[in-house]
Design a protein around this motif. Structure first.
Motif, PDB file in Angstrom:
ATOM      1  N   LEU A  20       0.763  -6.944   2.713  1.00 37.72           N
ATOM      2  CA  LEU A  20       0.694  -5.492   2.566  1.00 37.72           C
ATOM      3  C   LEU A  20      -0.054  -4.843   3.723  1.00 37.72           C
ATOM      4  O   LEU A  20       0.301  -3.752   4.170  1.00 37.72           O
ATOM      5  CB  LEU A  20       0.026  -5.140   1.235  1.00 37.72           C
ATOM      6  CG  LEU A  20       0.829  -5.483  -0.029  1.00 37.72           C
ATOM      7  CD1 LEU A  20      -0.056  -5.371  -1.270  1.00 37.72           C
ATOM      8  CD2 LEU A  20       2.042  -4.569  -0.154  1.00 37.72           C
ATOM      9  N   ILE A  76      -1.733   0.642  -3.878  1.00 37.29           N
ATOM     10  CA  ILE A  76      -0.363   0.172  -3.633  1.00 37.29           C
ATOM     11  C   ILE A  76       0.614   1.166  -4.243  1.00 37.29           C
ATOM     12  O   ILE A  76       0.538   1.479  -5.425  1.00 37.29           O
ATOM     13  CB  ILE A  76      -0.143  -1.222  -4.252  1.00 37.29           C
ATOM     14  CG1 ILE A  76      -1.132  -2.219  -3.664  1.00 37.29           C
ATOM     15  CG2 ILE A  76       1.295  -1.688  -4.008  1.00 37.29           C
ATOM     16  CD1 ILE A  76      -1.087  -3.583  -4.338  1.00 37.29           C
ATOM     17  N   TYR A 122       7.331  -1.443  -1.603  1.00 33.65           N
ATOM     18  CA  TYR A 122       5.900  -1.437  -1.845  1.00 33.65           C
ATOM     19  C   TYR A 122       5.144  -1.321  -0.510  1.00 33.65           C
ATOM     20  O   TYR A 122       5.535  -1.929   0.494  1.00 33.65           O
ATOM     21  CB  TYR A 122       5.472  -2.724  -2.546  1.00 33.65           C
ATOM     22  CG  TYR A 122       5.974  -2.861  -3.966  1.00 33.65           C
ATOM     23  CD1 TYR A 122       5.116  -2.701  -5.050  1.00 33.65           C
ATOM     24  CD2 TYR A 122       7.316  -3.158  -4.227  1.00 33.65           C
ATOM     25  CE1 TYR A 122       5.577  -2.826  -6.361  1.00 33.65           C
ATOM     26  CE2 TYR A 122       7.787  -3.282  -5.530  1.00 33.65           C
ATOM     27  CZ  TYR A 122       6.924  -3.119  -6.582  1.00 33.65           C
ATOM     28  OH  TYR A 122       7.377  -3.240  -7.872  1.00 33.65           O
ATOM     29  N   PHE A 123       4.031  -0.557  -0.528  1.00 30.70           N
ATOM     30  CA  PHE A 123       3.223  -0.413   0.685  1.00 30.70           C
ATOM     31  C   PHE A 123       1.827   0.055   0.309  1.00 30.70           C
ATOM     32  O   PHE A 123       1.582   0.588  -0.778  1.00 30.70           O
ATOM     33  CB  PHE A 123       3.876   0.580   1.655  1.00 30.70           C
ATOM     34  CG  PHE A 123       3.960   1.991   1.125  1.00 30.70           C
ATOM     35  CD1 PHE A 123       3.011   2.940   1.487  1.00 30.70           C
ATOM     36  CD2 PHE A 123       4.995   2.361   0.274  1.00 30.70           C
ATOM     37  CE1 PHE A 123       3.090   4.243   0.996  1.00 30.70           C
ATOM     38  CE2 PHE A 123       5.079   3.656  -0.216  1.00 30.70           C
ATOM     39  CZ  PHE A 123       4.128   4.587   0.149  1.00 30.70           C
TER      40      PHE A 123
END
Length: 330
Positions: A16, A63, A70-71
């Motif tokens: 991430l 998140i 997703y990031f």
């Protein structure tokens, strides 16, 4: 908590923090490849929930999900420890936009604050100061992505690879194999001129000298740029950006250029170039100097001006002067 889960959570955080937006399936596959073990969907969802609610090491992570990707978001905390890899690498976009306006007090304060708050070291400041110098808006998303990749690899100090079509081929978008060349470069900076963006770098097989600097327009890249993976190590090929920066005299390489291109075999020393401008051209050149060395050395009664430039007398200079047509002469 089981050791295997701790390792998986740490790797998920690492993924991430790279800054890329991944689908659930892409994250799942990446983790499975890392640990060579099947990962159940419910376990990954539990891991994401755990990182959101409790976190590991740095506390809860912000998140987010957009378009099923997703990031990490810095919506609430824009600080160095919260910037992911891509965000920190592309700070030159922000600094490049602010730099021309530093004489405005508020802009100067913000510019300095970014450097201080994000604790940027000398090397990073030098990278950002020269990596992106543009007063033009970049509105081509494909070019934006390419430049972002280059900036990220400058930040990580690793080589890039790409296929390149020479500008001489014109605007045709269909190329034969013999018109396309493969390049592996250590990227040193990105520069902009008249709305076009260029990679400045050194071929990985050459020494870091001024004579070996090469320049490529980013819009001529196809199939890249991407990080170059070395065959022997199967890892990105690294280089010492600071060493290359000093060895190539990059800080002064473009000092006497009008434009972006420099033939180092011919453009060794700048010369004094004199030109007359009249009417609208005179007004324009006086308001927007062609180069930082420009001086007005003579004025005529009809309003024409004679300027002097200390620059390389090359094709880009001639092209720039020709753009004024009959309103510019020797």
């Amino acid at each position: 908590m089981h050791k295997n889960r701790i390792q998986r959570l740490n790797y998920l955080v690492e993924i991430l923090e790279q800054g890329r937006k991944l689908t659930f399936a892409e994250m799942q596959l990446q983790i499975e490849n890392k640990f060579n073990k099947k990962l159940q969907e419910r376990m990954l969802r539990k891991d994401l929930s755990y990182l959101r609610e409790i976190g590991i090491g740095k506390g809860p992570l912000n998140i987010k999900v957009e378009d099923f990707r997703y990031f990490l978001s810095n919506e609430f905390t824009f600080r160095a420890e919260n910037l992911n890899q891509i965000e920190r690498a592309t700070l030159p976009f922000l600094l490049g936009l602010l730099q021309p306006y530093q004489k405005v007090a508020a802009v100067e304060a913000l510019y300095k604050n970014i450097i201080e708050v994000h604790r940027l070291d000398t090397t990073e400041v030098n990278q950002m100061a020269i990596a992106f110098q543009s007063n033009s808006a970049m509105n081509d998303s494909s070019q934006l992505r390419k430049v972002a990749v280059i900036l990220e690899n400058i930040h990580l100090q690793q080589a890039v690879e790409f296929n390149y079509v020479k500008v001489i081929q014109g605007v045709n978008r269909e190329f034969s194999d013999d018109q396309v060349s493969y390049r592996r470069m250590f990227p040193l900076q990105v520069k902009e001129y008249l709305g076009r963006y260029y990679l400045v770098g050194i071929n990985i097989s050459r020494e870091p000298t001024m004579e070996n600097i090469q320049i490529f327009p980013v819009d001529r890249f196809i199939n890249g740029p991407n990080a170059f993976i070395a065959d022997d190590s199967e890892e990105p090929l690294k280089f010492d950006w600071k060493h290359y920066y000093k060895s190539t005299n990059l800080s002064t390489y473009f000092t006497h250029c009008i434009g972006i291109l420099r033939n180092h075999q011919i453009d060794v020393s700048p010369v004094y170039v004199y030109r007359w401008f009249k009417e609208w051209a005179a007004s324009y050149v006086e308001a927007v100097p062609l180069h930082w060395t420009q001086e007005i050395v003579q004025r005529s009664q009809d309003g024409a001006i004679r300027v002097r430039l200390n620059v390389f007398d090359n094709h880009e200079l001639k092209g720039r002067l020709l753009s004024f047509g009959e309103y510019c002469w020797e």
